[in-house]
Design a protein around this motif. Structure first.
Motif, PDB file in Angstrom:
ATOM      1  N   ARG A  47       0.874  -1.298  -0.042  1.00  0.00           N
ATOM      2  CA  ARG A  47       0.213  -0.566   0.148  1.00  0.00           C
ATOM      3  C   ARG A  47       0.688   1.071   0.085  1.00  0.00           C
ATOM      4  NH1 ARG A  47      -4.006   3.102   0.465  1.00  0.00           N
ATOM      5  NH2 ARG A  47      -4.823   4.392   1.642  1.00  0.00           N
ATOM      6  N   SER A  49       1.113   5.416   0.408  1.00  0.00           N
ATOM      7  CA  SER A  49      -0.257   6.515   0.991  1.00  0.00           C
ATOM      8  C   SER A  49       0.575   7.681   0.774  1.00  0.00           C
ATOM      9  CB  SER A  49      -0.407   6.482   2.622  1.00  0.00           C
ATOM     10  OG  SER A  49       0.399   6.101   3.260  1.00  0.00           O
ATOM     11  N   GLY A  50       0.269   9.179   0.896  1.00  0.00           N
ATOM     12  CA  GLY A  50       0.825  10.152   0.611  1.00  0.00           C
ATOM     13  C   GLY A  50       0.648  11.203   0.222  1.00  0.00           C
ATOM     14  N   GLU A  53      -1.114   8.409  -3.503  1.00  0.00           N
ATOM     15  CA  GLU A  53      -2.181   6.497  -2.834  1.00  0.00           C
ATOM     16  C   GLU A  53      -2.860   5.853  -3.969  1.00  0.00           C
ATOM     17  OE1 GLU A  53      -5.248   7.652   0.150  1.00  0.00           O
ATOM     18  OE2 GLU A  53      -4.184   8.612   0.897  1.00  0.00           O
ATOM     19  N   HIS A  55      -1.482   1.342  -4.671  1.00  0.00           N
ATOM     20  CA  HIS A  55      -1.214  -0.565  -4.488  1.00  0.00           C
ATOM     21  C   HIS A  55      -0.591  -0.752  -4.322  1.00  0.00           C
ATOM     22  CE1 HIS A  55      -5.770   0.343  -2.183  1.00  0.00           C
ATOM     23  NE2 HIS A  55      -5.125   0.012  -1.383  1.00  0.00           N
TER      24      HIS A  55
END
Length: 74
Positions: A47, A49-50, A53, A55
């Motif tokens: 994953r 994130s930040g 985002e 996957h």
């Protein structure tokens, strides 16, 4: 995920692979999908994130996955 982010991500992932495992990664292709999927192979799910985002899924057959683990564990 926007294609402008995919190439730099893959480029850096390949550099990490080579540094950590001591061999080049042969990139076979990528595809942008709107759903998660599973296979009979071994799949690594990451994953992100930040600011960006999403996957990332890496799929390996069982022999390749075992060789990777063996290389990591020495």
């Amino acid at each position: 995920m926007n294609d402008e982010y995919v190439d730099p991500f893959l480029s850096h992932a390949m550099q990490v692979w080579k540094k950590e495992l001591g061999c080049a990664l042969n990139f076979c292709g990528s595809e942008n999908v709107a759903h998660e999927m599973t296979t009979e192979d071994v799949t690594a799910f990451i994953r992100i994130s930040g600011h960006i985002e999403g996957h990332v899924l890496y799929g390996f057959n069982k022999d390749t996955a075992s060789a990777i683990v063996g290389k990591i564990l020495g």
